[in-house]
Design a protein around this motif. Structure first.
Motif, PDB file in Angstrom:
ATOM      1  N   MET A 277       0.882  -1.180   0.065  1.00 45.92           N
ATOM      2  CA  MET A 277      -0.073  -0.004   0.109  1.00 45.92           C
ATOM      3  C   MET A 277       1.006   1.113  -0.025  1.00 45.92           C
ATOM      4  N   GLY A 278       0.552   2.213  -1.027  1.00 51.73           N
ATOM      5  CA  GLY A 278       1.398   3.405  -1.122  1.00 51.73           C
ATOM      6  C   GLY A 278       0.856   4.375   0.064  1.00 51.73           C
ATOM      7  N   THR A 279       1.577   5.570  -0.106  1.00 53.12           N
ATOM      8  CA  THR A 279       1.260   6.707   1.077  1.00 53.12           C
ATOM      9  C   THR A 279       0.708   7.757   0.220  1.00 53.12           C
ATOM     10  N   TYR A 280       0.027   8.581   0.833  1.00 53.41           N
ATOM     11  CA  TYR A 280      -0.543   9.897   0.096  1.00 53.41           C
ATOM     12  C   TYR A 280      -0.321  10.890   1.225  1.00 53.41           C
ATOM     13  N   CYS A 281      -0.384  12.379   0.546  1.00 55.64           N
ATOM     14  CA  CYS A 281      -0.587  13.488   1.906  1.00 55.64           C
ATOM     15  C   CYS A 281      -1.815  13.712   2.079  1.00 55.64           C
ATOM     16  N   ALA A 282      -2.282  13.392   3.404  1.00 50.88           N
ATOM     17  CA  ALA A 282      -3.681  13.863   3.791  1.00 50.88           C
ATOM     18  C   ALA A 282      -3.724  15.183   4.378  1.00 50.88           C
ATOM     19  N   TYR A 283      -4.635  15.915   4.075  1.00 45.43           N
ATOM     20  CA  TYR A 283      -5.019  17.185   4.494  1.00 45.43           C
ATOM     21  C   TYR A 283      -6.180  17.520   4.442  1.00 45.43           C
ATOM     22  N   MET A 284      -6.772  18.723   5.057  1.00 54.99           N
ATOM     23  CA  MET A 284      -8.121  18.929   4.955  1.00 54.99           C
ATOM     24  C   MET A 284      -8.527  19.468   3.556  1.00 54.99           C
ATOM     25  N   ALA A 285      -8.886  18.888   2.821  1.00 59.15           N
ATOM     26  CA  ALA A 285      -9.575  19.335   1.454  1.00 59.15           C
ATOM     27  C   ALA A 285     -10.627  20.301   1.384  1.00 59.15           C
ATOM     28  N   THR A 286     -10.335  21.331   0.922  1.00 62.94           N
ATOM     29  CA  THR A 286     -11.572  22.641   1.321  1.00 62.94           C
ATOM     30  C   THR A 286     -12.403  22.784  -0.053  1.00 62.94           C
ATOM     31  N   THR A 287     -11.974  22.459  -1.055  1.00 59.83           N
ATOM     32  CA  THR A 287     -12.494  22.809  -2.320  1.00 59.83           C
ATOM     33  C   THR A 287     -13.025  21.596  -3.026  1.00 59.83           C
TER      34      THR A 287
ATOM     35  N   LEU B 202      -7.703  14.502  -3.946  1.00 62.17           N
ATOM     36  CA  LEU B 202      -7.311  13.661  -2.754  1.00 62.17           C
ATOM     37  C   LEU B 202      -8.081  12.446  -2.962  1.00 62.17           C
ATOM     38  N   THR B 203      -9.271  12.259  -3.432  1.00 64.13           N
ATOM     39  CA  THR B 203      -9.856  10.910  -3.818  1.00 64.13           C
ATOM     40  C   THR B 203      -9.131  10.209  -4.615  1.00 64.13           C
ATOM     41  N   ILE B 204      -8.505  10.817  -5.714  1.00 67.48           N
ATOM     42  CA  ILE B 204      -7.823  10.068  -6.772  1.00 67.48           C
ATOM     43  C   ILE B 204      -6.485   9.778  -6.249  1.00 67.48           C
ATOM     44  N   ARG B 205      -5.754  10.580  -5.611  1.00 64.48           N
ATOM     45  CA  ARG B 205      -4.364  10.379  -4.943  1.00 64.48           C
ATOM     46  C   ARG B 205      -4.283   8.997  -4.001  1.00 64.48           C
ATOM     47  N   LYS B 206      -5.779   8.971  -3.097  1.00 69.99           N
ATOM     48  CA  LYS B 206      -5.790   8.063  -2.200  1.00 69.99           C
ATOM     49  C   LYS B 206      -6.053   6.772  -3.162  1.00 69.99           C
ATOM     50  N   ARG B 207      -6.855   6.630  -4.117  1.00 69.82           N
ATOM     51  CA  ARG B 207      -6.889   5.224  -5.172  1.00 69.82           C
ATOM     52  C   ARG B 207      -5.408   5.013  -5.737  1.00 69.82           C
ATOM     53  N   MET B 208      -4.607   6.173  -6.136  1.00 69.59           N
ATOM     54  CA  MET B 208      -3.456   5.704  -6.550  1.00 69.59           C
ATOM     55  C   MET B 208      -2.396   5.134  -5.592  1.00 69.59           C
ATOM     56  N   ALA B 209      -2.438   5.461  -4.656  1.00 69.85           N
ATOM     57  CA  ALA B 209      -1.765   5.003  -3.454  1.00 69.85           C
ATOM     58  C   ALA B 209      -2.193   3.746  -3.049  1.00 69.85           C
ATOM     59  N   ASP B 210      -3.272   3.405  -2.783  1.00 70.03           N
ATOM     60  CA  ASP B 210      -3.875   1.818  -2.530  1.00 70.03           C
ATOM     61  C   ASP B 210      -3.590   1.008  -3.799  1.00 70.03           C
ATOM     62  N   GLN B 211      -3.499   1.481  -4.993  1.00 70.11           N
ATOM     63  CA  GLN B 211      -3.110   0.784  -6.359  1.00 70.11           C
ATOM     64  C   GLN B 211      -1.643   0.690  -6.391  1.00 70.11           C
ATOM     65  N   GLY B 212      -0.773   1.489  -5.940  1.00 66.18           N
ATOM     66  CA  GLY B 212       0.586   1.489  -6.136  1.00 66.18           C
ATOM     67  C   GLY B 212       0.758   2.242  -7.367  1.00 66.18           C
ATOM     68  N   VAL B 213      -0.046   2.915  -7.975  1.00 61.48           N
ATOM     69  CA  VAL B 213       0.252   3.642  -9.122  1.00 61.48           C
ATOM     70  C   VAL B 213       0.781   5.156  -8.963  1.00 61.48           C
ATOM     71  N   THR B 214       1.930   5.170  -9.815  1.00 56.95           N
ATOM     72  CA  THR B 214       2.664   6.502  -9.754  1.00 56.95           C
ATOM     73  C   THR B 214       2.074   7.412 -10.560  1.00 56.95           C
ATOM     74  N   GLN B 215       2.446   8.788 -10.418  1.00 60.18           N
ATOM     75  CA  GLN B 215       2.070   9.985 -11.394  1.00 60.18           C
ATOM     76  C   GLN B 215       2.613   9.608 -12.662  1.00 60.18           C
ATOM     77  N   LEU B 216       3.649   9.062 -12.908  1.00 56.44           N
ATOM     78  CA  LEU B 216       4.290   8.972 -14.400  1.00 56.44           C
ATOM     79  C   LEU B 216       3.519   7.709 -14.867  1.00 56.44           C
ATOM     80  N   THR B 217       3.205   6.746 -14.327  1.00 58.28           N
ATOM     81  CA  THR B 217       2.535   5.592 -14.720  1.00 58.28           C
ATOM     82  C   THR B 217       0.998   5.881 -15.239  1.00 58.28           C
ATOM     83  N   LEU B 218       0.448   6.862 -14.247  1.00 50.75           N
ATOM     84  CA  LEU B 218      -1.064   7.529 -14.653  1.00 50.75           C
ATOM     85  C   LEU B 218      -0.956   8.348 -15.807  1.00 50.75           C
TER      86      LEU B 218
END
Length: 82
Positions: free
Chosen positions: A1-11, A18-34
């Motif tokens: 399981m990857g990591t992601y920066c969690a913060y209070m998303a206001t917009t 944030l939802t997409i970054r969480k899913r990327m982390a869960d699946q081990g998908v990098t920005q480069l791969t995506l």
């Protein structure tokens, strides 16, 4: 399981990112791969994932498709959390 920066998303844009970054982390998908699998330029994707700029409709659809997310649910959840 990857990591992601969690913060209070206001917009909505930040909550979508944030939802997409969480899913990327869960699946081990990098920005480069995506970036490569969606055809979205790496720097553009980085801006979208940071929440500083909103995903265009076609970009969001492509990213959600690659991550097995339903774009409608991502949008609905982001709006509901407002």
């Amino acid at each position: 399981m990857g990591t992601y920066c969690a913060y209070m998303a206001t917009t909505t844009t930040e909550r979508i990112a944030l939802t997409i970054r969480k899913r990327m982390a869960d699946q081990g998908v990098t920005q480069l791969t995506l970036s490569q699998t969606t055809g979205i330029a790496r720097m553009t994707l980085a801006r979208r994932l940071s929440g500083f700029s909103a995903f265009k409709t076609d970009e969001l659809a492509s990213v959600c498709n690659q991550l097995d997310l339903a774009a409608a649910e991502v949008l609905r959840d982001a709006e509901a959390a407002a």
